[in-house]
Design an enzyme around this catalytic site. Structure first.
Site, mmCIF file in Angstrom:
data_model
loop_
_atom_site.group_PDB
_atom_site.id
_atom_site.type_symbol
_atom_site.label_atom_id
_atom_site.label_comp_id
_atom_site.label_asym_id
_atom_site.label_seq_id
_atom_site.Cartn_x
_atom_site.Cartn_y
_atom_site.Cartn_z
ATOM 1 N N GLU A 189 -0.883 -3.991 -10.803
ATOM 2 C CA GLU A 189 0.554 -3.813 -10.615
ATOM 3 C C GLU A 189 1.283 -5.152 -10.757
ATOM 4 O O GLU A 189 2.261 -5.250 -11.488
ATOM 5 C CB GLU A 189 0.809 -3.197 -9.235
ATOM 6 C CG GLU A 189 0.250 -1.786 -9.116
ATOM 7 C CD GLU A 189 0.970 -0.959 -8.074
ATOM 8 O OE1 GLU A 189 1.495 0.107 -8.431
ATOM 9 O OE2 GLU A 189 1.012 -1.387 -6.905
ATOM 10 N N HIS A 194 -5.508 0.310 -7.627
ATOM 11 C CA HIS A 194 -4.692 0.688 -8.785
ATOM 12 C C HIS A 194 -5.448 0.261 -10.038
ATOM 13 O O HIS A 194 -6.066 -0.804 -10.075
ATOM 14 C CB HIS A 194 -3.324 -0.003 -8.730
ATOM 15 C CG HIS A 194 -2.500 0.369 -7.535
ATOM 16 N ND1 HIS A 194 -1.621 1.432 -7.533
ATOM 17 C CD2 HIS A 194 -2.437 -0.183 -6.293
ATOM 18 C CE1 HIS A 194 -1.041 1.526 -6.351
ATOM 19 N NE2 HIS A 194 -1.525 0.547 -5.567
ATOM 20 N N HIS A 226 -6.340 0.510 -0.777
ATOM 21 C CA HIS A 226 -6.413 1.412 -1.923
ATOM 22 C C HIS A 226 -6.426 0.608 -3.211
ATOM 23 O O HIS A 226 -6.205 -0.608 -3.202
ATOM 24 C CB HIS A 226 -5.233 2.399 -1.910
ATOM 25 C CG HIS A 226 -3.905 1.710 -1.940
ATOM 26 N ND1 HIS A 226 -3.228 1.335 -0.795
ATOM 27 C CD2 HIS A 226 -3.123 1.310 -2.975
ATOM 28 C CE1 HIS A 226 -2.086 0.754 -1.116
ATOM 29 N NE2 HIS A 226 -2.002 0.720 -2.452
ATOM 30 N N HIS A 267 -5.161 -3.333 -2.815
ATOM 31 C CA HIS A 267 -4.149 -3.595 -1.788
ATOM 32 C C HIS A 267 -4.734 -3.287 -0.414
ATOM 33 O O HIS A 267 -5.315 -2.213 -0.214
ATOM 34 C CB HIS A 267 -2.900 -2.732 -2.008
ATOM 35 C CG HIS A 267 -2.133 -3.119 -3.226
ATOM 36 N ND1 HIS A 267 -1.161 -2.290 -3.791
ATOM 37 C CD2 HIS A 267 -2.153 -4.233 -4.000
ATOM 38 C CE1 HIS A 267 -0.659 -2.886 -4.851
ATOM 39 N NE2 HIS A 267 -1.247 -4.072 -4.998
ATOM 40 N N HIS A 319 -3.087 10.159 -5.866
ATOM 41 C CA HIS A 319 -2.483 8.988 -6.483
ATOM 42 C C HIS A 319 -3.453 7.810 -6.559
ATOM 43 O O HIS A 319 -3.317 6.959 -7.439
ATOM 44 C CB HIS A 319 -1.237 8.564 -5.706
ATOM 45 C CG HIS A 319 -0.234 9.661 -5.535
ATOM 46 N ND1 HIS A 319 0.447 10.224 -6.594
ATOM 47 C CD2 HIS A 319 0.199 10.305 -4.414
ATOM 48 C CE1 HIS A 319 1.264 11.164 -6.144
ATOM 49 N NE2 HIS A 319 1.138 11.239 -4.830
ATOM 50 N N THR A 335 4.883 -0.096 -3.430
ATOM 51 C CA THR A 335 4.910 0.138 -4.879
ATOM 52 C C THR A 335 4.874 1.616 -5.224
ATOM 53 O O THR A 335 4.804 1.973 -6.397
ATOM 54 C CB THR A 335 3.718 -0.570 -5.543
ATOM 55 O OG1 THR A 335 2.491 -0.019 -5.039
ATOM 56 C CG2 THR A 335 3.758 -2.071 -5.265
ATOM 57 N N THR A 336 4.954 2.463 -4.215
ATOM 58 C CA THR A 336 5.015 3.919 -4.415
ATOM 59 C C THR A 336 6.142 4.481 -3.563
ATOM 60 O O THR A 336 6.567 3.841 -2.581
ATOM 61 C CB THR A 336 3.689 4.588 -4.026
ATOM 62 O OG1 THR A 336 3.397 4.307 -2.641
ATOM 63 C CG2 THR A 336 2.542 4.079 -4.891
#
Length: 395
Positions: free
Chosen positions: A128, A116, A114, A141, A89, A223-224
């Site tokens: 995001e 995005h 991590h 993040h 992911h 957010t996941t």
């Protein structure tokens, strides 16, 4: 087994069957188990305090009690390398537990960070969180758990105020960001899901904005999946810039598929759409005036504009000075010329008309004769009396 026991057994089997898909399901951002279907398998994803959100600056509230966050150990390297992995992911870096975060109601311990990103390159989105409807090109993040209230990440993840996440918006430009190369240089070693590699430790502080005092604060969620609503979000107002080449590498080098799978799937667009704010309020640590941030391009444009303005002002001032000098000199020359000119030339209407030169001697002679006659009257009488001959006497 009686009917009651059979009924209870069926209920338990039903709960196990319903829970199994949520635990075993392989969620994605698009497709059969995309983010629009997350709530079917992870009920928390349908909550009223979900993340990310769109921060509308006019609807935020200034909170003067919000103090700058203070990273602990972010500038230390430590003695052990970091672990970089591809979980299918995103790219994840595990952080040592001696790193933490102050400036919140509790002390938080670092867990991991991590990224995005999107797929269309610069100006096509990928973050995001959005601000006033505008997304950045990527987002970083940094995840922490509440180490004052809970003993570990697993215990804190589903609890209220259990987590604190720092959100850093990433934009692109021409200049390379050396700090992010500490991650990007090693992505080729984790191209497929479930791969991991050890990388040299580096200063995590170098990934964050310089200004940690201006940020947005709100209560939200992961957010996941499983989307637990346990996160205190700190979204920094200042963006971090990477180069276009760095963003392209981030968007095109990783796969969400495993190494053994025949069909390779690029890991792209791994960001969740903004969620409804609902009853929540977003707080800011800065006012509207102090919160205005200028990009490097805007700063450069302002500096150039100020310089050009100064040059233009200098030219105008010089022109005005020269003009004043010119008119001053012209005035002085006029005064000098006027002072050397006869008063008759200055006032020609008061000057008597000249007399003809030819008549001046005759008039002067007549005047002299008049004077002479007026001064000797006896002589005149003698001249005017007629001469009488003397009388002759008779003998």
């Amino acid at each position: 087994m009686d009917s009651l026991g059979l009924f209870i057994l069926l209920i338990l089997l039903c709960f196990q069957w319903r829970a199994a898909p949520a635990a075993d399901v392989s969620w994605t951002y698009t497709g059969l188990v995309g983010q629009t279907e997350w709530a079917q398998y992870f009920p928390e994803c349908a909550g009223t305090s979900q993340s990310p959100i769109d921060v509308v600056s006019t609807q935020t509230k200034y909170d003067p009690s919000l103090t700058p966050v203070t990273p602990l150990g972010y500038s230390q390297l430590g003695h052990r390398p970091f672990t970089l992995s591809n979980n299918g992911h995103t790219a994840v870096i595990e952080l040592p537990d001696w790193m933490g975060l102050e400036g919140l109601p509790w002390l938080f311990t670092a867990v991991q960070m991590h990224l995005h990103w999107g797929s269309g390159g610069p100006s096509h989105g990928g973050s995001e969180h959005t601000i006033n409807g505008l997304s950045a090109d990527a987002e970083l993040h940094v995840v922490h758990y509440n180490s004052e209230l809970y003993s570990n990440m697993s215990e804190a993840v589903a609890q209220r105020n259990g987590l604190a996440v720092l959100g850093i918006l990433i934009v692109t430009g021409e200049k390379t960001n050396p700090a992010f190369n500490n991650i990007l240089h090693y992505l080729s070693r984790i191209r497929h899901a479930d791969q991991k590699v050890y990388i040299p430790a580096f200063e995590i502080r170098s990934l964050l904005p310089k200004d940690l005092g201006r940020f947005y604060r709100y209560n939200g969620s992961l957010t996941t999946p499983p989307c637990y609503q346990s996160v205190i979000w700190t979204l920094f107002h200042e963006r971090v810039q990477i180069s276009n080449a760095q963003l392209l590498k981030l968007e095109t080098i990783l796969y969400s598929s495993k190494a053994g799978e025949t069909e390779r799937m690029l890991l792209q667009d791994n960001y969740r759409a903004p969620q409804p704010l609902n009853h929540r309020l977003v707080f800011t640590s800065f006012t509207a005036d102090s919160g205005k941030e200028l990009s490097s391009g805007e700063v450069t444009a302002i500096v150039i504009g100020v310089m050009c303005g100064c040059v233009g002002l200098a030219v105008i001032v010089r022109f005005i000075v020269k003009t004043i000098r010119f008119f001053t000199l012209l005035h002085r020359e006029t005064v000098v010329v006027n002072s050397s000119t006869s008063s008759w030339d200055v006032l020609p209407s008061n000057r008597p008309a000249p007399m003809p030169r030819m008549k001046e001697p005759e008039k002067a002679k007549e005047a002299k004769q008049d004077v002479a006659l007026s001064t000797s009257p006896a002589g005149a009488q003698k001249e005017e009396a007629p001469s009488v001959p003397p009388a002759q006497t008779e003998p």
